[in-house]
Write a protein that holds these residues in place. Structure first.
Motif, mmCIF file in Angstrom:
data_model
loop_
_atom_site.group_PDB
_atom_site.id
_atom_site.type_symbol
_atom_site.label_atom_id
_atom_site.label_comp_id
_atom_site.label_asym_id
_atom_site.label_seq_id
_atom_site.Cartn_x
_atom_site.Cartn_y
_atom_site.Cartn_z
ATOM 1 N N LYS A 11 0.844 -1.192 0.000
ATOM 2 C CA LYS A 11 0.000 0.000 0.000
ATOM 3 C C LYS A 11 0.883 1.247 0.000
ATOM 4 O O LYS A 11 1.847 1.329 0.752
ATOM 5 C CB LYS A 11 -0.911 -0.008 1.232
ATOM 6 C CG LYS A 11 -1.987 1.074 1.219
ATOM 7 C CD LYS A 11 -2.892 0.935 2.432
ATOM 8 C CE LYS A 11 -4.041 1.928 2.377
ATOM 9 N NZ LYS A 11 -3.605 3.320 2.290
ATOM 10 N N GLY A 12 0.568 2.213 -0.839
ATOM 11 C CA GLY A 12 1.345 3.446 -0.896
ATOM 12 C C GLY A 12 0.928 4.428 0.192
ATOM 13 O O GLY A 12 -0.150 4.317 0.776
ATOM 14 N N GLY A 13 1.792 5.381 0.469
ATOM 15 C CA GLY A 13 1.462 6.445 1.402
ATOM 16 C C GLY A 13 1.380 6.045 2.855
ATOM 17 O O GLY A 13 0.665 6.671 3.641
ATOM 18 N N VAL A 14 2.136 5.011 3.244
ATOM 19 C CA VAL A 14 2.061 4.535 4.631
ATOM 20 C C VAL A 14 3.283 4.941 5.455
ATOM 21 O O VAL A 14 3.344 4.656 6.643
ATOM 22 C CB VAL A 14 1.892 2.997 4.689
ATOM 23 C CG1 VAL A 14 0.610 2.581 4.010
ATOM 24 C CG2 VAL A 14 3.086 2.282 4.071
ATOM 25 N N GLY A 15 4.257 5.582 4.808
ATOM 26 C CA GLY A 15 5.416 6.051 5.565
ATOM 27 C C GLY A 15 6.684 5.239 5.387
ATOM 28 O O GLY A 15 7.603 5.357 6.202
ATOM 29 N N LYS A 16 6.772 4.429 4.326
ATOM 30 C CA LYS A 16 7.993 3.649 4.096
ATOM 31 C C LYS A 16 9.205 4.557 3.888
ATOM 32 O O LYS A 16 10.231 4.416 4.552
ATOM 33 C CB LYS A 16 7.838 2.735 2.875
ATOM 34 C CG LYS A 16 6.840 1.621 3.008
ATOM 35 C CD LYS A 16 6.917 0.653 1.843
ATOM 36 C CE LYS A 16 6.711 1.332 0.514
ATOM 37 N NZ LYS A 16 5.354 1.889 0.358
ATOM 38 N N CYS A 124 11.392 0.059 -0.814
ATOM 39 C CA CYS A 124 10.779 -0.601 -1.966
ATOM 40 C C CYS A 124 9.545 0.147 -2.458
ATOM 41 O O CYS A 124 8.925 0.903 -1.708
ATOM 42 C CB CYS A 124 10.394 -2.033 -1.604
ATOM 43 S SG CYS A 124 11.802 -3.139 -1.453
ATOM 44 N N PRO A 125 9.151 -0.076 -3.703
ATOM 45 C CA PRO A 125 7.930 0.552 -4.219
ATOM 46 C C PRO A 125 6.684 -0.044 -3.573
ATOM 47 O O PRO A 125 6.736 -1.132 -2.985
ATOM 48 C CB PRO A 125 7.980 0.241 -5.721
ATOM 49 C CG PRO A 125 8.842 -0.969 -5.842
ATOM 50 C CD PRO A 125 9.842 -0.884 -4.732
ATOM 51 N N GLN A 147 -0.159 2.197 8.402
ATOM 52 C CA GLN A 147 -1.021 3.333 8.693
ATOM 53 C C GLN A 147 -2.201 2.860 9.537
ATOM 54 O O GLN A 147 -2.717 1.765 9.355
ATOM 55 C CB GLN A 147 -1.520 3.965 7.396
ATOM 56 C CG GLN A 147 -2.159 5.321 7.573
ATOM 57 C CD GLN A 147 -2.493 5.969 6.234
ATOM 58 O OE1 GLN A 147 -2.133 5.452 5.175
ATOM 59 N NE2 GLN A 147 -3.169 7.099 6.282
ATOM 60 N N CYS A 148 -2.615 3.685 10.467
ATOM 61 C CA CYS A 148 -3.657 3.278 11.418
ATOM 62 C C CYS A 148 -5.048 3.453 10.827
ATOM 63 O O CYS A 148 -5.803 4.364 11.181
ATOM 64 C CB CYS A 148 -3.520 4.072 12.719
ATOM 65 S SG CYS A 148 -1.942 3.819 13.540
ATOM 66 N N GLU A 149 -5.384 2.578 9.873
ATOM 67 C CA GLU A 149 -6.705 2.588 9.264
ATOM 68 C C GLU A 149 -7.132 1.165 8.926
ATOM 69 O O GLU A 149 -6.302 0.245 8.888
ATOM 70 C CB GLU A 149 -6.724 3.457 8.011
ATOM 71 C CG GLU A 149 -5.780 2.996 6.935
ATOM 72 C CD GLU A 149 -5.865 3.847 5.677
ATOM 73 O OE1 GLU A 149 -5.713 3.286 4.578
ATOM 74 O OE2 GLU A 149 -6.088 5.064 5.804
ATOM 75 N N TYR A 150 -8.411 0.979 8.647
ATOM 76 C CA TYR A 150 -8.976 -0.366 8.502
ATOM 77 C C TYR A 150 -8.331 -1.152 7.360
ATOM 78 O O TYR A 150 -7.936 -2.307 7.527
ATOM 79 C CB TYR A 150 -10.487 -0.281 8.275
ATOM 80 C CG TYR A 150 -11.104 -1.626 7.958
ATOM 81 C CD1 TYR A 150 -11.267 -2.581 8.964
ATOM 82 C CD2 TYR A 150 -11.480 -1.941 6.659
ATOM 83 C CE1 TYR A 150 -11.807 -3.822 8.671
ATOM 84 C CE2 TYR A 150 -12.023 -3.186 6.365
ATOM 85 C CZ TYR A 150 -12.188 -4.120 7.365
ATOM 86 O OH TYR A 150 -12.714 -5.348 7.079
ATOM 87 N N PHE A 151 -8.213 -0.553 6.168
ATOM 88 C CA PHE A 151 -7.714 -1.293 5.020
ATOM 89 C C PHE A 151 -6.245 -1.701 5.190
ATOM 90 O O PHE A 151 -5.778 -2.607 4.508
ATOM 91 C CB PHE A 151 -7.888 -0.474 3.738
ATOM 92 C CG PHE A 151 -9.321 -0.363 3.303
ATOM 93 C CD1 PHE A 151 -10.042 -1.493 2.949
ATOM 94 C CD2 PHE A 151 -9.955 0.864 3.269
ATOM 95 C CE1 PHE A 151 -11.370 -1.401 2.560
ATOM 96 C CE2 PHE A 151 -11.275 0.970 2.881
ATOM 97 C CZ PHE A 151 -11.997 -0.169 2.521
#
Length: 251
Positions: A11-16, A124-125, A147-151
């Protein structure tokens, strides 16, 4: 021999990228030699530490054109270096797919320098394609920013299944180094529910440090420096400093 850590999440946008840059910066402040490897064609890790448009980078190293040592660049943080990325790395998705040893190109490129660093961080991408496969094959452990969300919970299950397959077929030494909560907003019930559920299931695999949602963390990459230079007193900086201490204690 140093520790090679891959930061992965499909998943993108999670802070990697944010975590690789800022955790690396704080470990470097502690005197550890850290090499960042930008293995994402978007090149966000490279720009986050001020290395843009380098003539050669990690792509040239994995295809054998240039030794990795010659593509490594210094950053504004002492002890923190980077093998940068560019859009050229997109070609690796096509070039490596038919190769018999397609999962091990990054591992081979890193081998000559592994003993020179305390930590090698691979960013990584946001996918589970050939580049992430190479990252997982080259690493001793994987850190999963969440990320602290359901998905995010659904994506975590898929990634852990992928890690199990890598362990059984490609890299039996790969360990789950930890799950890291990012972009945490204590005001929302969902964020707290996600933290409680993941901690209840994974226990000690979860880092105690939680990275809050913080605008200064979002701003730092646009200034091409990690948060320890951009705003060392903000909440995000203090969290990554604490995470570095936790990582050193685990190692």
């Amino acid at each position: 021999m140093g520790k090679t850590v891959v930061f992965a999440n499909q998943k993108g946008g999670v802070g990697k990228t944010t975590t690789a840059a800022n955790l690396g910066a704080y470990l470097a402040e502690e005197g550890k030699k850290v090499l960042l490897v930008d293995f994402d064609p978007q090149g966000n890790l490279s720009s986050s530490v001020g290395v843009k448009n380098a003539p050669e980078g990690i792509y040239e190293a994995i295809n054998g054109k240039t030794p990795l040592k010659k593509v490594i660049r210094a950053t504004a943080v002492e002890n923190l270096s980077i093998a940068s990325s560019s859009i050229n790395l997109t070609g690796a998705n096509i070039e490596l797919v038919d190769k018999e040893d397609r999962a091990f190109f990054l591992k081979k490129a890193l081998a000559p320098v592994k003993d020179e660093y305390d930590f090698i961080f691979i960013d990584c991408p946001p996918s589970l394609g050939i580049l992430t496969l190479n990252g997982l094959a080259a690493a001793d452990s994987v850190i999963i920013p969440l990320q602290c969300e359901y998905f995010a919970l659904e994506g975590l299950s898929l990634l852990l299944e992928t890690v199990k397959r890598i362990q059984s077929k490609i890299n039996p030494d790969l360990q789950v180094g930890g799950i890291l909560f990012t972009m945490f907003d204590s005001r929302t019930r969902l964020a707290n529910d996600v933290v409680n559920e993941v901690c209840g299931y994974f226990g000690k695999k979860v880092f105690k440090t939680i990275i809050p949602r913080n605008v200064r963390l979002s701003e730092a990459p646009s200034h091409s420096v990690p948060i320890n230079i951009y705003d060392p007193n903000c909440a995000g900086a203090k969290s990554y400093r604490k995470l570095a201490e936790e990582v050193l204690a685990r190692v």
